[in-house]
Design an enzyme around this catalytic site. Sequence first.
Site, PDB file in Angstrom:
ATOM      1  N   GLY A  24       0.823  -1.210   0.000  1.00  0.00           N
ATOM      2  CA  GLY A  24       0.000   0.000   0.000  1.00  0.00           C
ATOM      3  C   GLY A  24       0.855   1.257   0.000  1.00  0.00           C
ATOM      4  O   GLY A  24       1.752   1.397   0.820  1.00  0.00           O
ATOM      5  N   GLY A  26      -0.324   4.492   0.345  1.00  0.00           N
ATOM      6  CA  GLY A  26      -1.025   5.656   0.900  1.00  0.00           C
ATOM      7  C   GLY A  26      -0.140   6.348   1.933  1.00  0.00           C
ATOM      8  O   GLY A  26       1.084   6.184   1.941  1.00  0.00           O
ATOM      9  N   PHE A  27      -0.770   7.114   2.806  1.00  0.00           N
ATOM     10  CA  PHE A  27       0.007   7.854   3.808  1.00  0.00           C
ATOM     11  C   PHE A  27       0.827   6.927   4.702  1.00  0.00           C
ATOM     12  O   PHE A  27       1.984   7.202   5.001  1.00  0.00           O
ATOM     13  CB  PHE A  27      -0.922   8.704   4.667  1.00  0.00           C
ATOM     14  CG  PHE A  27      -1.485   9.885   3.949  1.00  0.00           C
ATOM     15  CD1 PHE A  27      -0.645  10.868   3.445  1.00  0.00           C
ATOM     16  CD2 PHE A  27      -2.855  10.029   3.772  1.00  0.00           C
ATOM     17  CE1 PHE A  27      -1.158  11.971   2.777  1.00  0.00           C
ATOM     18  CE2 PHE A  27      -3.373  11.125   3.104  1.00  0.00           C
ATOM     19  CZ  PHE A  27      -2.531  12.102   2.608  1.00  0.00           C
ATOM     20  N   VAL A  92      -1.669  -7.639  -4.110  1.00  0.00           N
ATOM     21  CA  VAL A  92      -1.411  -8.806  -3.270  1.00  0.00           C
ATOM     22  C   VAL A  92      -2.703  -9.591  -3.121  1.00  0.00           C
ATOM     23  O   VAL A  92      -3.739  -9.042  -2.744  1.00  0.00           O
ATOM     24  CB  VAL A  92      -0.873  -8.371  -1.891  1.00  0.00           C
ATOM     25  CG1 VAL A  92      -0.835  -9.553  -0.929  1.00  0.00           C
ATOM     26  CG2 VAL A  92       0.510  -7.767  -2.048  1.00  0.00           C
ATOM     27  N   GLU A 184     -17.804  18.026   2.844  1.00  0.00           N
ATOM     28  CA  GLU A 184     -16.984  18.726   1.859  1.00  0.00           C
ATOM     29  C   GLU A 184     -17.585  18.641   0.461  1.00  0.00           C
ATOM     30  O   GLU A 184     -17.595  19.628  -0.283  1.00  0.00           O
ATOM     31  CB  GLU A 184     -15.548  18.171   1.896  1.00  0.00           C
ATOM     32  CG  GLU A 184     -14.890  18.505   3.236  1.00  0.00           C
ATOM     33  CD  GLU A 184     -13.409  18.183   3.329  1.00  0.00           C
ATOM     34  OE1 GLU A 184     -12.675  18.975   3.916  1.00  0.00           O
ATOM     35  OE2 GLU A 184     -12.996  17.117   2.830  1.00  0.00           O
ATOM     36  N   ASP A 322      -5.661   2.966   8.016  1.00  0.00           N
ATOM     37  CA  ASP A 322      -7.074   2.633   8.178  1.00  0.00           C
ATOM     38  C   ASP A 322      -7.316   1.136   8.360  1.00  0.00           C
ATOM     39  O   ASP A 322      -8.399   0.737   8.795  1.00  0.00           O
ATOM     40  CB  ASP A 322      -7.879   3.093   6.948  1.00  0.00           C
ATOM     41  CG  ASP A 322      -7.948   4.604   6.843  1.00  0.00           C
ATOM     42  OD1 ASP A 322      -7.347   5.283   7.696  1.00  0.00           O
ATOM     43  OD2 ASP A 322      -8.608   5.102   5.916  1.00  0.00           O
ATOM     44  N   ALA A 337      -5.729  10.830   7.838  1.00  0.00           N
ATOM     45  CA  ALA A 337      -4.349  10.853   7.346  1.00  0.00           C
ATOM     46  C   ALA A 337      -3.302  10.866   8.454  1.00  0.00           C
ATOM     47  O   ALA A 337      -2.309  10.126   8.392  1.00  0.00           O
ATOM     48  CB  ALA A 337      -4.159  12.073   6.433  1.00  0.00           C
ATOM     49  N   GLN A 338      -3.516  11.689   9.487  1.00  0.00           N
ATOM     50  CA  GLN A 338      -2.474  11.852  10.500  1.00  0.00           C
ATOM     51  C   GLN A 338      -2.076  10.575  11.222  1.00  0.00           C
ATOM     52  O   GLN A 338      -0.887  10.250  11.286  1.00  0.00           O
ATOM     53  CB  GLN A 338      -2.952  12.853  11.540  1.00  0.00           C
ATOM     54  CG  GLN A 338      -2.592  14.262  11.232  1.00  0.00           C
ATOM     55  CD  GLN A 338      -2.800  15.064  12.496  1.00  0.00           C
ATOM     56  OE1 GLN A 338      -2.042  14.945  13.461  1.00  0.00           O
ATOM     57  NE2 GLN A 338      -3.855  15.829  12.507  1.00  0.00           N
TER      58      GLN A 338
END
Lengths: 456, 456
Positions: A24, A26-27, A92, A184, A322, A337-338
């Site tokens: 992965g 991502g962040f 995967v 949003e 996540d 994200a954090q």
Amino acid sequence: MPQPPVPESTQAPPVPRPRVLIIGGGFAGLNAARGLAHLPVDVTLIDRSNHHTFQPLLYQVALAVLSPADIAQPIRTILRDQPNTAVLMDEVIAIGIIARSVTCASGATLAYDYLILATGATHSYFGRDDWEPLAPGLKTIEDATEIRRRVLLAFELAERQMVEQGTHPPLNFVVIGGGPTGVELAGAIADITRLYMHRDFRHIDPTKSRIFLLEGSPRVLAAYPEDLSAKAEASLTHLGVEVHTATQVTSLGPGWVEATHGGSTTRIEAVVTLWAAGVQASPLGKLLASALNTVQLDKRGAVFVDDYLNPPGLPNVFITGDLAHFEQDGHQVPGVAQPAMQMGTHAARIIAADLKGKPRPKFRYFDKGDMATIGRMSAVAKVEWPFKAHLGGFPAWITWITVHIFFLIGFRNRLAVLASWVWTYFMFSRGARLITGDQHLPGWPEKSRPSSPPPS
Amino acid sequence: MPQPPVPESTQAPPVPRPRVLIIGGGFAGLNAARGLAHLPVDVTLIDRSNHHTFQPLLYQVALAVLSPADIAQPIRTILRDQPNTAVLMDEVIAIGIIARSVTCASGATLAYDYLILATGATHSYFGRDDWEPLAPGLKTIEDATEIRRRVLLAFELAERQMVEQGTHPPLNFVVIGGGPTGVELAGAIADITRLYMHRDFRHIDPTKSRIFLLEGSPRVLAAYPEDLSAKAEASLTHLGVEVHTATQVTSLGPGWVEATHGGSTTRIEAVVTLWAAGVQASPLGKLLASALNTVQLDKRGAVFVDDYLNPPGLPNVFITGDLAHFEQDGHQVPGVAQPAMQMGTHAARIIAADLKGKPRPKFRYFDKGDMATIGRMSAVAKVEWPFKAHLGGFPAWITWITVHIFFLIGFRNRLAVLASWVWTYFMFSRGARLITGDQHLPGWPEKSRPSSPPPS
């Protein structure tokens, strides 16, 4: 004089370096890779896609403020100056815990000494996957351009139908789910209909569009403090969004959504329906749990991890972002994200400790706060660091813009995004209003005319 | 004191304004619309797509320098400050010459007093339309992102296969057709393989890619003067492109191209094949010719027009841009942006003359020159105005960049494009390297492995 040959015994035999596999980009995965840059390990990062996506700004691609490339960069380019790291675009499909290897869709099998799972989360339709084509969610660049296509196309089809028939279906946009993404999206749709589209059409009035935000719980941004939820709802209402809380969607179809509120059911005509209601962890959690029955999943499919981000009994497997269910002070750390960034970095830190023979540090989430924008120049922000505050309106929006520009990956993208924002906010013009792909909307009334006359 | 009512007779009856219908929002259609902005006419511009595409820079989207939104803008936004102009996203499927109306795919029928056809040209596979999925051409934003997907994906699949099998198919890119588009594509692929990709991969060597440019006629850029063709070929060869002139493609399939040169046939393995060999005029020409047998088409399907851009006997129908076959001084005016712009503007000028009862001006193409880039910092330019010159190399490239920035529509886009270029040329990094869509390439060897083992 010829040099005597160096005796072989003085050359150190090559020490096998630990292989770290990150699944992965991502962040979480990216921060894990960066944390491993200067360690004596061989890193391979596998992702299905060739790019890292800056998800917090994805809704701005969906509403035509930014271009996909503004918020996405090739993972291998981000990591190209790390000689110990390779990137592989693959998926995967199996994890061999005993063999310490993973198998990819392409057929490749990669062995690991450490495995970092960071495959994130995706939409959940609560068992109604047939709703997905009717109400797309927002997780990938492809999702964002699909939402952009639908929203922009609705106005074009309405204009076209006005010319043809003198009437058009009501321009109702329904956003299901009042979390940060839903808020949003709804705010951005309100903006585009009120501020950006009205000068462009001659036959329809885009400002007459209605935007519905449906939230099942009693308030929007349920994870935020109550005062910020109230501020968010007020801001949305001010923008013209019709906010319906304590409202559950019971059914949806092409062109309509059915929802109940206090026992009474309403049907809303919808030219575009968007899904921001539920997320579920990536299926890799299930794959891991089926391989080892000590691995436990929560109801969203996230893997319970201990203070070292390991599932029970697997000290060389880290679950981050996540996909991890990590509890701190009695609360689950949220899937934003954090924490993902911090978990990725922490997994690398633990591997570094292992290599030095030091004790492993425990993970602790350091919460700097959270925020969501509401349309053009408003936001809500729960600031935890460097000071504590609840902000709303313009000050929160300034905070939001500063933080997001700062965290955007890549210098070029920061400049491009800043330029697009300045242009969008001051010129009332959206730069990325492209419709690509086909020109159909689920549920849009198809013409029932006789076929066109032959050329005369 | 109450005012006496104005007698009705003093109010001028509404004068019906001539209706001008423009089909196509390319350079010709857009310039026609702009030319009509201040005339007492009602203009409707119809295009299948919602955006105008700046085609001369499309190859830079295909090779990941620019984002689609950098070179495309909504037509209705470009024209929004013209109150007499409406824009309709629709497709014209029938033209009624006697009824003076067109019928659209949506069912709408629009009447006109003046009709301006500006639907341009598309790829021609010379009757082999089955080649299109194997060798896409470059005319639309969708084409450009599809080419980008294929080129970038080839490297990812090769890297993946190296990890899995220790080998990969040769990274051969074949561009069919040595006109400006083919030359620009081949040069840009050479750039991306030599300058931008080599630091990003660990298992393959992108600089070992081979780029073939196949041209049927004896020289590339056959429409240019011979010295510029020679310069272009030398520049391409310097970049590592293998230029094969007098070479005809006889057949192609998934993963290969077959071509003859001087009687001998060669088969080239190709991970990506691109088509830049032929264009044909939009089918609206045929539609018009079938409606009226005085309308004549050339072999590409373009409509022969007189000095007023009219087909014979149709003074209220103007054919502009690539759809028009206009001869000047014994030569056909080429199908590029400049004549299209000038024809569009001229059609509007003729309508203005009609409205004032003045004689119609004749069209005359004012040739300022022509140019094509070859990779990173080289180009060829045939300058006709304000001075006459044949330029090559860096001076031609500087000329090219200046002209293209100047002609790009929209201030924001100009800035964004300039920023992307500066970044690309100085940082050796391409901003828009996104793979979206599926992950298959025609002809890529599919894995023939046993299905993956179950999770252990």
